[in-house]
Scaffold this active site. Structure first.
Site, mmCIF file in Angstrom:
data_model
loop_
_atom_site.group_PDB
_atom_site.id
_atom_site.type_symbol
_atom_site.label_atom_id
_atom_site.label_comp_id
_atom_site.label_asym_id
_atom_site.label_seq_id
_atom_site.Cartn_x
_atom_site.Cartn_y
_atom_site.Cartn_z
ATOM 1 N N ASP A 46 0.825 -1.208 0.000
ATOM 2 C CA ASP A 46 0.000 0.000 0.000
ATOM 3 C C ASP A 46 0.859 1.257 0.000
ATOM 4 O OD1 ASP A 46 -2.895 -1.081 1.987
ATOM 5 O OD2 ASP A 46 -2.165 -1.575 -0.030
ATOM 6 N N ASP A 103 0.921 4.156 -2.795
ATOM 7 C CA ASP A 103 0.656 5.567 -2.488
ATOM 8 C C ASP A 103 1.794 6.467 -2.955
ATOM 9 O OD1 ASP A 103 -1.119 4.911 0.635
ATOM 10 O OD2 ASP A 103 -1.810 5.079 -1.448
ATOM 11 N N SER A 110 -23.633 6.155 -34.913
ATOM 12 C CA SER A 110 -24.976 5.682 -34.552
ATOM 13 C C SER A 110 -25.459 4.725 -35.641
ATOM 14 C CB SER A 110 -25.987 6.811 -34.409
ATOM 15 O OG SER A 110 -25.438 8.055 -34.561
ATOM 16 N N LEU A 111 -26.665 4.266 -35.491
ATOM 17 C CA LEU A 111 -27.206 3.291 -36.428
ATOM 18 C C LEU A 111 -28.473 3.824 -37.071
ATOM 19 C CD1 LEU A 111 -26.972 -0.059 -34.456
ATOM 20 C CD2 LEU A 111 -25.904 0.437 -36.649
ATOM 21 N N GLU A 129 -27.510 -9.808 -35.288
ATOM 22 C CA GLU A 129 -27.349 -10.026 -33.851
ATOM 23 C C GLU A 129 -28.391 -9.219 -33.095
ATOM 24 O OE1 GLU A 129 -23.680 -7.811 -34.618
ATOM 25 O OE2 GLU A 129 -23.725 -7.232 -32.513
ATOM 26 N N LYS A 133 -30.120 -6.529 -30.792
ATOM 27 C CA LYS A 133 -29.725 -5.182 -30.382
ATOM 28 C C LYS A 133 -30.048 -5.032 -28.903
ATOM 29 C CE LYS A 133 -29.909 -0.356 -31.640
ATOM 30 N NZ LYS A 133 -30.410 0.264 -30.403
ATOM 31 N N ASP A 175 -30.611 -3.507 -25.354
ATOM 32 C CA ASP A 175 -31.111 -2.206 -24.917
ATOM 33 C C ASP A 175 -30.379 -1.791 -23.643
ATOM 34 O OD1 ASP A 175 -32.561 0.077 -24.804
ATOM 35 O OD2 ASP A 175 -34.449 -0.865 -24.219
ATOM 36 N N ARG A 228 -20.582 6.601 -24.591
ATOM 37 C CA ARG A 228 -20.704 7.069 -25.954
ATOM 38 C C ARG A 228 -20.769 8.590 -26.022
ATOM 39 N NH1 ARG A 228 -24.414 8.247 -29.745
ATOM 40 N NH2 ARG A 228 -23.809 7.506 -31.792
ATOM 41 N N GLU A 253 -22.103 -3.147 -25.271
ATOM 42 C CA GLU A 253 -23.242 -2.633 -24.529
ATOM 43 C C GLU A 253 -23.198 -3.091 -23.079
ATOM 44 O OE1 GLU A 253 -24.914 -0.883 -26.713
ATOM 45 O OE2 GLU A 253 -26.900 -0.453 -25.891
ATOM 46 N N TYR A 262 -19.510 -6.021 -29.190
ATOM 47 C CA TYR A 262 -20.034 -6.196 -30.545
ATOM 48 C C TYR A 262 -19.286 -5.405 -31.618
ATOM 49 C CZ TYR A 262 -22.692 -1.957 -29.289
ATOM 50 O OH TYR A 262 -23.061 -0.726 -28.858
ATOM 51 N N LYS A 322 -24.978 -6.275 -40.097
ATOM 52 C CA LYS A 322 -23.724 -5.647 -40.520
ATOM 53 C C LYS A 322 -23.131 -6.401 -41.696
ATOM 54 C CE LYS A 322 -22.984 -4.394 -35.738
ATOM 55 N NZ LYS A 322 -22.232 -4.543 -34.490
ATOM 56 N N LYS A 343 -35.714 -2.559 -35.980
ATOM 57 C CA LYS A 343 -36.309 -2.404 -34.662
ATOM 58 C C LYS A 343 -37.579 -3.243 -34.506
ATOM 59 C CE LYS A 343 -34.775 0.518 -32.147
ATOM 60 N NZ LYS A 343 -34.674 1.965 -32.190
ATOM 61 N N CYS A 351 -51.911 32.144 -36.824
ATOM 62 C CA CYS A 351 -50.953 31.770 -35.794
ATOM 63 C C CYS A 351 -51.526 32.094 -34.418
ATOM 64 C CB CYS A 351 -49.644 32.526 -36.011
ATOM 65 S SG CYS A 351 -48.479 32.310 -34.664
ATOM 66 N N CYS A 374 -49.283 35.085 -32.823
ATOM 67 C CA CYS A 374 -49.172 36.469 -33.315
ATOM 68 C C CYS A 374 -50.330 36.880 -34.212
ATOM 69 C CB CYS A 374 -47.848 36.672 -34.051
ATOM 70 S SG CYS A 374 -47.788 35.913 -35.682
ATOM 71 N N CYS A 395 -46.659 29.843 -39.715
ATOM 72 C CA CYS A 395 -46.960 31.234 -39.416
ATOM 73 C C CYS A 395 -46.148 32.106 -40.364
ATOM 74 C CB CYS A 395 -46.579 31.520 -37.965
ATOM 75 S SG CYS A 395 -46.429 33.263 -37.606
ATOM 76 N N CYS A 447 -43.411 37.454 -35.250
ATOM 77 C CA CYS A 447 -44.105 36.477 -34.407
ATOM 78 C C CYS A 447 -43.247 36.225 -33.180
ATOM 79 C CB CYS A 447 -44.329 35.173 -35.167
ATOM 80 S SG CYS A 447 -45.036 33.883 -34.106
HETATM 81 O O1 D41 Z 1 -26.536 -4.440 -29.305
HETATM 82 C C1 D41 Z 1 -26.451 -3.280 -29.580
HETATM 83 N N1 D41 Z 1 -27.076 -2.350 -28.864
HETATM 84 C C2 D41 Z 1 -25.591 -2.846 -30.739
HETATM 85 C C3 D41 Z 1 -25.407 -1.503 -30.977
HETATM 86 C C4 D41 Z 1 -24.956 -3.779 -31.575
HETATM 87 N N2 D41 Z 1 -25.125 -5.097 -31.394
HETATM 88 N N3 D41 Z 1 -24.161 -3.360 -32.593
HETATM 89 C C5 D41 Z 1 -23.951 -2.036 -32.827
HETATM 90 N N4 D41 Z 1 -23.125 -1.673 -33.821
HETATM 91 C C6 D41 Z 1 -22.895 -0.392 -34.063
HETATM 92 C C7 D41 Z 1 -21.957 -0.018 -35.177
HETATM 93 C C8 D41 Z 1 -22.354 -0.722 -36.438
HETATM 94 C C9 D41 Z 1 -21.985 1.465 -35.434
HETATM 95 C C10 D41 Z 1 -20.577 -0.422 -34.795
HETATM 96 C C11 D41 Z 1 -24.582 -1.058 -32.018
HETATM 97 C C12 D41 Z 1 -24.306 0.287 -32.340
HETATM 98 N N5 D41 Z 1 -23.467 0.590 -33.348
HETATM 99 C C13 D41 Z 1 -24.900 1.431 -31.658
HETATM 100 N N6 D41 Z 1 -25.583 1.425 -30.542
HETATM 101 C C14 D41 Z 1 -25.978 2.674 -30.263
HETATM 102 C C15 D41 Z 1 -25.542 3.496 -31.213
HETATM 103 C C16 D41 Z 1 -24.844 2.738 -32.108
#
Ligand code: D41
Length: 705
Positions: A42, A46, A91-92, A124, A126, A128, A147, A182, A234, A298, A322, A427, A430, A445, A451
């Site tokens: 320790d 330190d 993002s996706l 695969e 997604k 949450d 992120r 994730e 992932y 992908k 989705k 409107c 206004c 408007c 306005c």
């Molecule tokens: O499981 C997920 N939430 C997930 C999110 C996943 N399996 N693959 C992902 N791959 C990507 C890229 C293709 C851009 C590498 C993602 C996300 N993006 C993602 N999640 C939130 C924003 C982007």
């Protein structure tokens, strides 16, 4: 180790020692937290930590992102430090229908100029949860970042070290490896945590996602340690060597390195198999121990991923399919009309509050008048053509994190006295006429800046976080200043003359209710500090219709200086001009955006406001995209047939390297890339003495960039 006095260290020596200390202390932390087997005493720990802090104090600029002084037990008092991702977290894009998945596969094939039958994709679940980026240097976890906005996230290294499924050390890996995935909490762990919260009298979490986010983002990492978080890998960010040749191979490699990867990941030969795997995952959804909200597809071949590249913030090679959202019935109590900064009259449904997906919903968007009448933007029926009336029972859902929407109406429960909703034609703010232009779904408007709602919303946008971000000048203060007769702020320029006007006879903000001399002084300082502003931010802040943050960035990166941009906007007033073509040629800029920009600069009223504002500012040039490539800043023209890539790919590649791609040859053209069959353009280029190369020349020019 013979140690030099800290103030005798050269810059290089200090940097080298900080790197070593980060490694030694990181490893010691690891041994302590993970294996319960401390390697150093320790007191030695330190001492090294103090030496690290002393070197950092001597050379603050050398402080590392993975500095040991930022870790375990030493979280900064004010939230987390910021981390700039070495490679942006993308993002996706979303798909909701099977047909959109087919379109995605076709789009990919078209871009690459191949038959879609030959392409394979991974599918695969997604998860949450929330995305996390883990940085390993020489196999040691040195940094974990959320992120954030994709470019900058929060440093949650200490917290990530508390998650069992995140390896702290890896064997036989590239020198640099960023692993992305994730963080989530299982249903069972979520239920347990909420019971514990209830026993303690603490607020329960609304859903596992919030619980995971709240648990990871604890300033005291010891709290994170008590929370059952898990991690699925992932993707990856910066790497010093490729992990594999395919997405599937890379995922397998991550699995072999000790990461948990999702067992439902499957290789699919095309859209049909992707959709089949979607059905498989959808059927398993109810029995999975964690929340998922869709399936991610992908492109499997990593060289193709690279060729496909990305648009503003989303890769062309991936998409999220989705699941349909949860639907809940409730009563529509009223319809309010809100007037936005571009004058759009937006109807908002006021609902009897109801829980949807763990969140209480009391408002929903009704988009526009056609939507209320049961028609979409193309005039086609939605909800079987049923209109929406006040008092109706409506079915609502949440699509992602955005404003809830109305899916359906129950006509059997409609009161006989319910009258069709009459959309206002003036409107409500206004009294100006509110009109719908041909082809526009939205009634607007016509009051412009007279306005108050439009002016105030424009100002609120101007000071918002992603725009000028002025401390102490938020939505509330904007409303106050807008209404103030003497110290009024009616347009953005007024913000920057506020201090001067206050110093005159009449002002005296410090005597206003809610203000004192200190707070007034602070506001003036905050405003002063924003006089110098980047071109892209300024353009976004103006709040011109269709000009969002990404578009503003693209435009700024193209024109670089405000002066050049302003000249170009003047020159582009005629739609056949070269300047208009140049604007349209920017990747990501279409006709609608181009017209919005040119119109804003062409309208006297709006233009004068912009000029008044800019005369108060110092506008900093934008960084030119990829300025070290041989084609950066150059204007290129492609002509004839390209045989090894499609036009779309060639153009995207050139633009990613900072070039402008034009459709026609002129004196401003720097380079012509001519394939077989090149005709008049090649001739014109030859006449003008413009350098011309063939496709192979182009490929070798940009190879390895
Ligand atoms: O499981 C997920 N939430 C997930 C999110 C996943 N399996 N693959 C992902 N791959 C990507 C890229 C293709 C851009 C590498 C993602 C996300 N993006 C993602 N999640 C939130 C924003 C982007």
């Amino acid at each position: 180790m013979a140690e030099k006095d800290v103030n005798m260290l050269s810059l290089e020596e200090a940097a080298a020692e900080l790197a070593l200390l980060a490694q030694v202390l990181g490893a010691a932390n690891l041994a302590y937290h993970q294996d319960d087997a401390p390697e150093i005493s320790d007191s030695e720990y330190d001492r090294l930590k103090r030496r690290n802090a002393a070197i950092e104090a001597q050379y603050p600029s050398l402080k590392r992102a993975d500095s040991p002084s930022e870790q375990v037990g030493a979280a900064p008092a004010e939230g987390f430090s910021k981390v700039i991702h070495a490679q942006r977290m993308l993002s996706l894009g979303n798909a909701f229908e099977d047909s959109e998945v087919e379109e995605f596969a076709q789009r990919v094939a078209k871009f690459l100029g191949v038959q879609d039958a030959g392409l394979s994709f991974t599918a695969e679940p997604k998860i949450d949860g929330l995305s996390l980026s883990l940085r390993y240097e020489n196999g040691i976890l040195v940094q974990a970042a959320t992120r954030g906005d994709g470019e900058t996230g929060e440093n949650v290294t200490a917290n990530a070290r508390m998650i069992d499924s995140i390896p702290q050390q890896l064997q036989a890996v590239p020198e640099l490896l960023e692993v992305r995935g994730e963080v989530y909490m299982s249903h069972a762990d979520f239920e347990n945590l909420n019971s514990e919260q209830a026993e303690k009298g603490a607020k329960p979490f609304a859903n596992p996602r919030n619980a995971a986010a709240g648990s990871l983002r604890q300033l005291d990492a010891n709290i994170t340690k008590t929370r059952p978080l898990e991690f699925f890998a992932y993707a990856w960010g910066a790497v010093s060597e490729p992990l594999a040749e395919t997405q599937m191979g890379a995922i397998e490699r991550l699995g072999a390195l000790g990461f948990v990867t999702n067992p439902l990941t499957k290789l699919c030969a095309g859209a049909e198999e992707m959709i089949a795997q979607y059905r498989v995952i959808e059927a398993k959804r109810a029995t999975l121990p964690y929340d998922i909200d869709g399936v991610v597809y992908k492109v499997n071949a990593l060289d193709l991923q690279e060729r496909l590249g990305f648009r503003a913030t989303t890769p062309r090679w991936a998409i999220a399919h989705k699941f349909p959202a949860e639907l809940v019935w409730t009563r529509l109590e009223a319809i309010d009309i809100q007037v936005g900064r571009t004058g759009a009259l937006s109807p908002v449904a006021r609902l009897t509050p109801v829980t949807v997906g763990g969140v209480v919903v009391s408002n929903a968007t009704l988009h526009n008048e056609d939507y209320i009448l049961g028609r979409d933007n193309k005039g086609e029926e939605i909800r079987g053509g049923k209109d929406i009336r006040i008092g109706d029972w409506v079915q609502v859902y949440r699509a992602g994190d955005v404003i809830p929407k109305v899916a359906d109406v129950d006509l059997s429960k409609r009161d006989e006295s319910a009258a069709p909703y009459v959309f206002p034609t003036v409107c409500p703010e206004c009294g100006s006429a509110a009109v719908r232009e041909e082809g526009d779904a939205v009634r607007r408007c016509t009051g412009g800046l007279i306005c108050p709602a439009q002016a105030v919303e424009k100002l609120k946008h101007f000071v918002s976080r992603k725009a000028f971000d002025i401390d102490g000048l938020g939505a509330k203060q904007i409303e106050m200043f807008y209404a103030d007769e003497v110290l009024s702020i009616r347009e953005p320029a007024d913000i920057f003359t506020l201090a001067k006007r206050d110093a005159g006879e009449l002002g005296k903000l410090k005597n206003r209710e809610g203000w004192g001399s200190r707070s007034a002084e602070k506001l003036f300082e905050a405003i002063e500090s924003k006089r110098e502003i980047g071109f892209g931010r300024l353009l976004f802040a103006l709040g011109i219709r269709h000009i969002g943050e990404q578009v503003a960035k693209l435009v700024a990166a193209h024109y670089v200086s405000w002066g050049r941009f302003r000249e170009a906007m003047d020159a582009a007033q005629g739609e056949r001009s070269e300047a208009w073509q140049e604007l349209l040629n920017i990747d990501g800029i279409g006709e609608v955006v181009a017209r919005a920009l040119v119109t804003a600069f062409g309208q006297t009223h709006e233009r004068e406001g912009i000029e008044r504002l800019v005369s108060e500012l110092i506008v900093v040039d934008a960084a030119q995209a990829a300025s070290d490539s041989p084609v950066a800043g150059k204007t290129l023209v492609f002509t004839g047939t390209l045989e090894k890539m499609t036009r779309a790919e060639a153009k995207a590649r050139a633009e990613a390297l900072g070039a402008k791609v034009s459709g026609s040859v002129s004196a401003k053209t720097d380079l012509l890339i001519a394939g077989p069959g090149a005709g008049s353009k090649a001739k014109k280029a030859a006449d003008l003495g413009i350098e011309t190369i063939d496709e192979d020349g182009w490929i070798s020019l940009v190879a390895g960039l």
